[in-house]
Write a protein that holds these residues in place. Structure first.
Motif, PDB file in Angstrom:
ATOM      1  N   GLN A 165      29.078 -11.683   7.200  1.00  0.00           N
ATOM      2  CA  GLN A 165      29.818 -12.456   6.194  1.00  0.00           C
ATOM      3  C   GLN A 165      31.303 -12.531   6.561  1.00  0.00           C
ATOM      4  N   LEU A 166      31.866 -11.407   6.970  1.00  0.00           N
ATOM      5  CA  LEU A 166      33.291 -11.368   7.296  1.00  0.00           C
ATOM      6  C   LEU A 166      33.610 -12.250   8.498  1.00  0.00           C
ATOM      7  N   ALA A 167      32.663 -12.408   9.407  1.00  0.00           N
ATOM      8  CA  ALA A 167      32.878 -13.250  10.582  1.00  0.00           C
ATOM      9  C   ALA A 167      33.092 -14.711  10.194  1.00  0.00           C
ATOM     10  N   ARG A 168      32.653 -15.081   8.986  1.00  0.00           N
ATOM     11  CA  ARG A 168      32.766 -16.468   8.524  1.00  0.00           C
ATOM     12  C   ARG A 168      34.015 -16.691   7.650  1.00  0.00           C
ATOM     13  N   ILE A 169      34.812 -15.653   7.464  1.00  0.00           N
ATOM     14  CA  ILE A 169      35.942 -15.716   6.537  1.00  0.00           C
ATOM     15  C   ILE A 169      37.251 -15.616   7.302  1.00  0.00           C
ATOM     16  N   ASP A 170      38.189 -16.491   7.000  1.00  0.00           N
ATOM     17  CA  ASP A 170      39.518 -16.423   7.603  1.00  0.00           C
ATOM     18  C   ASP A 170      40.147 -15.069   7.313  1.00  0.00           C
ATOM     19  N   SER A 171      40.743 -14.462   8.332  1.00  0.00           N
ATOM     20  CA  SER A 171      41.252 -13.098   8.197  1.00  0.00           C
ATOM     21  C   SER A 171      42.384 -12.975   7.182  1.00  0.00           C
ATOM     22  N   SER A 172      43.049 -14.075   6.845  1.00  0.00           N
ATOM     23  CA  SER A 172      44.155 -14.017   5.893  1.00  0.00           C
ATOM     24  C   SER A 172      43.721 -14.254   4.445  1.00  0.00           C
ATOM     25  N   ARG A 173      42.474 -14.638   4.245  1.00  0.00           N
ATOM     26  CA  ARG A 173      41.998 -14.978   2.906  1.00  0.00           C
ATOM     27  C   ARG A 173      41.859 -13.713   2.052  1.00  0.00           C
ATOM     28  N   PRO A 174      42.391 -13.708   0.811  1.00  0.00           N
ATOM     29  CA  PRO A 174      42.250 -12.530  -0.058  1.00  0.00           C
ATOM     30  C   PRO A 174      40.783 -12.246  -0.374  1.00  0.00           C
ATOM     31  N   LEU A 175      40.410 -10.962  -0.321  1.00  0.00           N
ATOM     32  CA  LEU A 175      39.020 -10.554  -0.539  1.00  0.00           C
ATOM     33  C   LEU A 175      38.943  -9.525  -1.658  1.00  0.00           C
ATOM     34  N   ALA A 176      37.854  -9.601  -2.418  1.00  0.00           N
ATOM     35  CA  ALA A 176      37.523  -8.577  -3.410  1.00  0.00           C
ATOM     36  C   ALA A 176      36.107  -8.110  -3.134  1.00  0.00           C
ATOM     37  N   LEU A 177      35.910  -6.793  -3.097  1.00  0.00           N
ATOM     38  CA  LEU A 177      34.605  -6.194  -2.848  1.00  0.00           C
ATOM     39  C   LEU A 177      34.119  -5.508  -4.108  1.00  0.00           C
ATOM     40  N   PHE A 178      32.869  -5.800  -4.488  1.00  0.00           N
ATOM     41  CA  PHE A 178      32.221  -5.149  -5.624  1.00  0.00           C
ATOM     42  C   PHE A 178      31.035  -4.357  -5.094  1.00  0.00           C
ATOM     43  N   CYS A 179      30.950  -3.081  -5.481  1.00  0.00           N
ATOM     44  CA  CYS A 179      29.881  -2.217  -4.977  1.00  0.00           C
ATOM     45  C   CYS A 179      29.448  -1.258  -6.087  1.00  0.00           C
ATOM     46  N   PRO A 180      28.150  -1.084  -6.305  1.00  0.00           N
ATOM     47  CA  PRO A 180      27.683  -0.193  -7.367  1.00  0.00           C
ATOM     48  C   PRO A 180      27.877   1.291  -7.070  1.00  0.00           C
TER      49      PRO A 180
END
Length: 208
Positions: free
Chosen positions: A105-120
């Motif tokens: 998934q990360l390989a498809r995302i521009d490295s500068s784009r803000p990310l939020a991770l949700f994990c149980p």
């Protein structure tokens, strides 16, 4: 009603433990309740939503919610939901296949784009409760990406911390029948305002 009465809520994420035992009957009751939300919602199965001894622990969950991990673009942000199967011995380890999926998934995302991770489960080694044994491996996948927010499930407590410019947040439980793990009385939800690269968040109390 707390969520539907707030017109500023764009989407909802339920970070695990949607049910008490992961039974099909509980899922059947939960699904129509979530369908009443006006905003789109995304779910992640927690340890209580899995049939650990079953051939497919996610079978009941996926009958209603299909995806146990996901990636969504929302405005300037990308939000990622990453599940973590529970082990019978209670040890929490993110499986290799999930780490591979995350890398894809990360390989498809521009490295500068803000990310939020949700994990149980908690990937914050300084967080409350029992963090993933390989939580550092999860965070390492974001080394060359702009991870700004991590929302942890698995431990019911209204808590936040900042480490390496990443905001880590857990929430008190919103259920009226499940107590918080830190013995606090507050019940509610976390609200996040993801505006460009900035994050504002606050805890909203809900009636018991």
């Amino acid at each position: 009603n707390t969520i539907n009465n707030d017109p500023d809520i764009d989407f909802v994420v339920v970070v695990g433990n949607l049910t008490g035992s992961g039974s099909l009957q509980e899922m059947a009751l939960l699904y129509p309740a979530l369908q009443r939300l006006d905003a789109p919602y995304f779910c992640l199965p927690g340890e209580q939503d899995q049939q650990i001894d079953a051939l497919d622990p996610y079978e009941n969950y996926q009958r209603y919610f299909q995806r146990n991990r996901w990636r969504e673009n929302w405005g300037a942000w990308t939000i990622i939901g990453l599940d973590c199967p529970s082990e019978p011995n209670g040890v929490s380890v993110m499986p290799v296949e999930n780490l591979v999926w995350l890398e894809q998934q990360l390989a498809r995302i521009d490295s500068s784009r803000p990310l939020a991770l949700f994990c149980p489960r908690s990937v914050d080694p300084d967080g409350l409760g029992t963090p993933l044994e390989n939580g550092a491996d999860v965070l390492a996948r974001f080394q060359y990406h702009n991870l700004l927010l991590v929302v942890n499930g698995g431990f019911h407590s209204n808590h936040h911390s900042v480490r390496d410019e990443i905001l880590f947040v857990s929430s008190a439980c919103c259920s009226s029948v499940i107590e918080n793990d830190d013995d606090s009385e507050e019940k509610g939800i976390q609200l996040f305002n993801l505006d460009g690269p900035t994050i504002a968040h606050n805890f909203v109390h809900v009636p018991r």
